[in-house]
Design a protein around this motif. Structure first.
Motif, PDB file in Angstrom:
ATOM      1  N   SER A 105       0.836  -1.207   0.000  1.00 56.09           N
ATOM      2  CA  SER A 105       0.000   0.000   0.000  1.00 56.09           C
ATOM      3  C   SER A 105       0.869   1.255   0.000  1.00 56.09           C
ATOM      4  O   SER A 105       0.593   2.219  -0.726  1.00 56.09           O
ATOM      5  CB  SER A 105      -0.930   0.005   1.215  1.00 56.09           C
ATOM      6  OG  SER A 105      -1.896  -1.031   1.125  1.00 56.09           O
ATOM      7  N   ALA A 106       1.938   1.234   0.791  1.00 54.59           N
ATOM      8  CA  ALA A 106       2.851   2.378   0.818  1.00 54.59           C
ATOM      9  C   ALA A 106       3.577   2.513  -0.517  1.00 54.59           C
ATOM     10  O   ALA A 106       3.770   3.626  -1.021  1.00 54.59           O
ATOM     11  CB  ALA A 106       3.851   2.209   1.956  1.00 54.59           C
ATOM     12  N   GLU A 107       3.957   1.389  -1.099  1.00 54.42           N
ATOM     13  CA  GLU A 107       4.675   1.394  -2.376  1.00 54.42           C
ATOM     14  C   GLU A 107       3.807   1.969  -3.493  1.00 54.42           C
ATOM     15  O   GLU A 107       4.285   2.688  -4.368  1.00 54.42           O
ATOM     16  CB  GLU A 107       5.083  -0.042  -2.706  1.00 54.42           C
ATOM     17  CG  GLU A 107       6.020  -0.210  -3.869  1.00 54.42           C
ATOM     18  CD  GLU A 107       6.400  -1.662  -4.078  1.00 54.42           C
ATOM     19  OE1 GLU A 107       5.658  -2.373  -4.787  1.00 54.42           O
ATOM     20  OE2 GLU A 107       7.418  -2.101  -3.525  1.00 54.42           O
ATOM     21  N   GLN A 108       2.491   1.622  -3.469  1.00 53.53           N
ATOM     22  CA  GLN A 108       1.589   2.031  -4.533  1.00 53.53           C
ATOM     23  C   GLN A 108       0.840   3.323  -4.218  1.00 53.53           C
ATOM     24  O   GLN A 108       0.118   3.854  -5.070  1.00 53.53           O
ATOM     25  CB  GLN A 108       0.588   0.911  -4.822  1.00 53.53           C
ATOM     26  CG  GLN A 108       1.255  -0.371  -5.299  1.00 53.53           C
ATOM     27  CD  GLN A 108       0.259  -1.477  -5.608  1.00 53.53           C
ATOM     28  OE1 GLN A 108      -0.932  -1.216  -5.815  1.00 53.53           O
ATOM     29  NE2 GLN A 108       0.727  -2.720  -5.638  1.00 53.53           N
ATOM     30  N   GLY A 109       0.968   3.824  -2.987  1.00 52.70           N
ATOM     31  CA  GLY A 109       0.303   5.062  -2.614  1.00 52.70           C
ATOM     32  C   GLY A 109      -1.199   4.949  -2.525  1.00 52.70           C
ATOM     33  O   GLY A 109      -1.913   5.936  -2.725  1.00 52.70           O
ATOM     34  N   ARG A 110      -1.688   3.747  -2.198  1.00 51.75           N
ATOM     35  CA  ARG A 110      -3.141   3.545  -2.066  1.00 51.75           C
ATOM     36  C   ARG A 110      -3.395   2.315  -1.211  1.00 51.75           C
ATOM     37  O   ARG A 110      -2.517   1.473  -1.027  1.00 51.75           O
ATOM     38  CB  ARG A 110      -3.783   3.352  -3.448  1.00 51.75           C
ATOM     39  CG  ARG A 110      -3.310   2.109  -4.164  1.00 51.75           C
ATOM     40  CD  ARG A 110      -3.939   1.926  -5.529  1.00 51.75           C
ATOM     41  NE  ARG A 110      -3.481   0.705  -6.177  1.00 51.75           N
ATOM     42  CZ  ARG A 110      -4.029  -0.490  -5.985  1.00 51.75           C
ATOM     43  NH1 ARG A 110      -5.067  -0.632  -5.165  1.00 51.75           N
ATOM     44  NH2 ARG A 110      -3.551  -1.552  -6.596  1.00 51.75           N
ATOM     45  N   ASP A 111      -4.612   2.210  -0.708  1.00 45.94           N
ATOM     46  CA  ASP A 111      -5.019   1.020   0.039  1.00 45.94           C
ATOM     47  C   ASP A 111      -5.280  -0.104  -0.962  1.00 45.94           C
ATOM     48  O   ASP A 111      -6.146   0.023  -1.836  1.00 45.94           O
ATOM     49  CB  ASP A 111      -6.290   1.330   0.837  1.00 45.94           C
ATOM     50  CG  ASP A 111      -6.772   0.147   1.663  1.00 45.94           C
ATOM     51  OD1 ASP A 111      -6.101  -0.906   1.645  1.00 45.94           O
ATOM     52  OD2 ASP A 111      -7.821   0.271   2.316  1.00 45.94           O
ATOM     53  N   ILE A 112      -4.548  -1.193  -0.869  1.00 47.72           N
ATOM     54  CA  ILE A 112      -4.715  -2.275  -1.843  1.00 47.72           C
ATOM     55  C   ILE A 112      -5.886  -3.196  -1.506  1.00 47.72           C
ATOM     56  O   ILE A 112      -6.165  -4.144  -2.234  1.00 47.72           O
ATOM     57  CB  ILE A 112      -3.433  -3.108  -1.981  1.00 47.72           C
ATOM     58  CG1 ILE A 112      -3.115  -3.845  -0.673  1.00 47.72           C
ATOM     59  CG2 ILE A 112      -2.268  -2.233  -2.421  1.00 47.72           C
ATOM     60  CD1 ILE A 112      -2.018  -4.884  -0.828  1.00 47.72           C
ATOM     61  N   GLY A 113      -6.572  -2.934  -0.393  1.00 43.68           N
ATOM     62  CA  GLY A 113      -7.782  -3.683  -0.095  1.00 43.68           C
ATOM     63  C   GLY A 113      -7.555  -5.002   0.613  1.00 43.68           C
ATOM     64  O   GLY A 113      -8.377  -5.918   0.488  1.00 43.68           O
ATOM     65  N   TYR A 114      -6.481  -5.122   1.373  1.00 47.09           N
ATOM     66  CA  TYR A 114      -6.210  -6.365   2.114  1.00 47.09           C
ATOM     67  C   TYR A 114      -7.227  -6.564   3.228  1.00 47.09           C
ATOM     68  O   TYR A 114      -7.550  -5.628   3.960  1.00 47.09           O
ATOM     69  CB  TYR A 114      -4.800  -6.323   2.697  1.00 47.09           C
ATOM     70  CG  TYR A 114      -4.505  -7.466   3.646  1.00 47.09           C
ATOM     71  CD1 TYR A 114      -4.096  -8.699   3.166  1.00 47.09           C
ATOM     72  CD2 TYR A 114      -4.652  -7.303   5.029  1.00 47.09           C
ATOM     73  CE1 TYR A 114      -3.823  -9.751   4.033  1.00 47.09           C
ATOM     74  CE2 TYR A 114      -4.376  -8.340   5.904  1.00 47.09           C
ATOM     75  CZ  TYR A 114      -3.964  -9.568   5.394  1.00 47.09           C
ATOM     76  OH  TYR A 114      -3.705 -10.613   6.263  1.00 47.09           O
TER      77      TYR A 114
END
Length: 284
Positions: A105-114
């Protein structure tokens, strides 16, 4: 898709799982290797990979994979479970863990929905064997490429990404691009576990024909992987020659990088790239 072995800095072993907090994430930022992060992205897309599959993808030996995966599990980067079997024991199945999800999430700058509950749901899902089997086709290709110059699994998309990319027009169990020497091929995978009627399996082919007609792209093969020779023969009886797209079958036990693919209407098994009459153009 290819990965070289990467031996980077390790994580300190722990007796149990470590609580996920800011201090742990700060340590992980410095200690996760390039290979670790690559595997996290794979697990996010493909949901679950077994220890043998992870060894195929990125490790020099099962022992090295087991050691690294254990430490990533202990640090909550990964989750894992071992499904029960009537006889014997299954390998550990690894999924994204809470700390790994936070890293992505930090790498992509968004909540990945885990969601942690997805781990338990997948562990008991009736579709688990199907998902693992479909992933094995791709991890076996990747393993072959790691040890064979000139071969590469250039693309591996999950069922979910395929459904989004083609807006539900086709629903393969995966999409890949395989290169062997100077030849390459794009392919849609239909992985069969023998649980649904063959007529329903065969009925999936017209959607690929409609996609080829509407797009004008007719050089992406549709490949079916089946559990038994008898089921393969019976499917060939339903899949008549003359499809607008190349269609072939293979057995689960075969190496998908070898000459195991039997074209519909053919009598000789071929390598994957030989299913097209000439080198493939640029992929989708």
């Amino acid at each position: 898709m290819s990965r070289r072995d990467h031996n980077g800095p390790g994580l300190s072993p722990a007796a149990g799982r470590i609580q996920v907090d800011a201090a742990l994430l700060a340590r992980l930022a410095a200690r996760l290797t390039e290979r670790d992060r690559w595997l996290l992205r794979l697990l996010h897309e493909h949901r679950v990979l077994t220890l043998p599959q992870l060894t195929q993808l990125a490790f020099p030996s099962p022992r090295a994979a087991r050691h690294r995966m254990l430490m990533l599990y202990q640090h909550a980067v990964l989750d894992r479970f071992r499904p029960s079997l009537p006889i014997g024991s299954a390998p550990h199945h690894y999924l994204l863990g809470p700390a790994g999800a936070a890293v992505l999430s930090a790498e992509q700058g968004r909540d990945i929905g885990y969601r942690a509950e997805h781990v338990a749901a997948l562990a008991h899902s009736a579709k688990l064997a199907h998902l693992v089997g479909a992933n094995t086709v791709f991890t076996t290709l990747a393993a072959h490429a790691r040890h064979t110059p000139g071969c590469e699994l250039e693309r591996w998309w999950s069922e979910h990404r395929c459904r989004q990319s083609w807006h539900g027009a086709v629903r393969p169990d995966g999409y890949g691009r395989w290169r062997d020497g100077g030849r390459g091929i794009d392919f849609f995978l239909e992985y069969d576990t023998g649980t649904e009627p063959l007529a329903r399996v065969a009925a999936k082919l017209p959607s690929y024909q409609r996609l080829a007609d509407s797009s004008g792209i007719t050089d992406t093969a549709v490949v079916f992987v089946l559990p038994t020779a008898a089921r393969e023969r019976n499917l060939h009886a339903l899949l008549r020659p003359g499809s607008v797209v190349p269609v072939a079958t293979a057995l689960t036990a075969g190496n998908p990088a070898a000459a195991v693919w039997l074209p519909v209407g053919g009598t000789t098994r071929l390598p994957l790239t030989a299913l097209l009459p000439s080198p493939a153009p640029e992929p989708w």
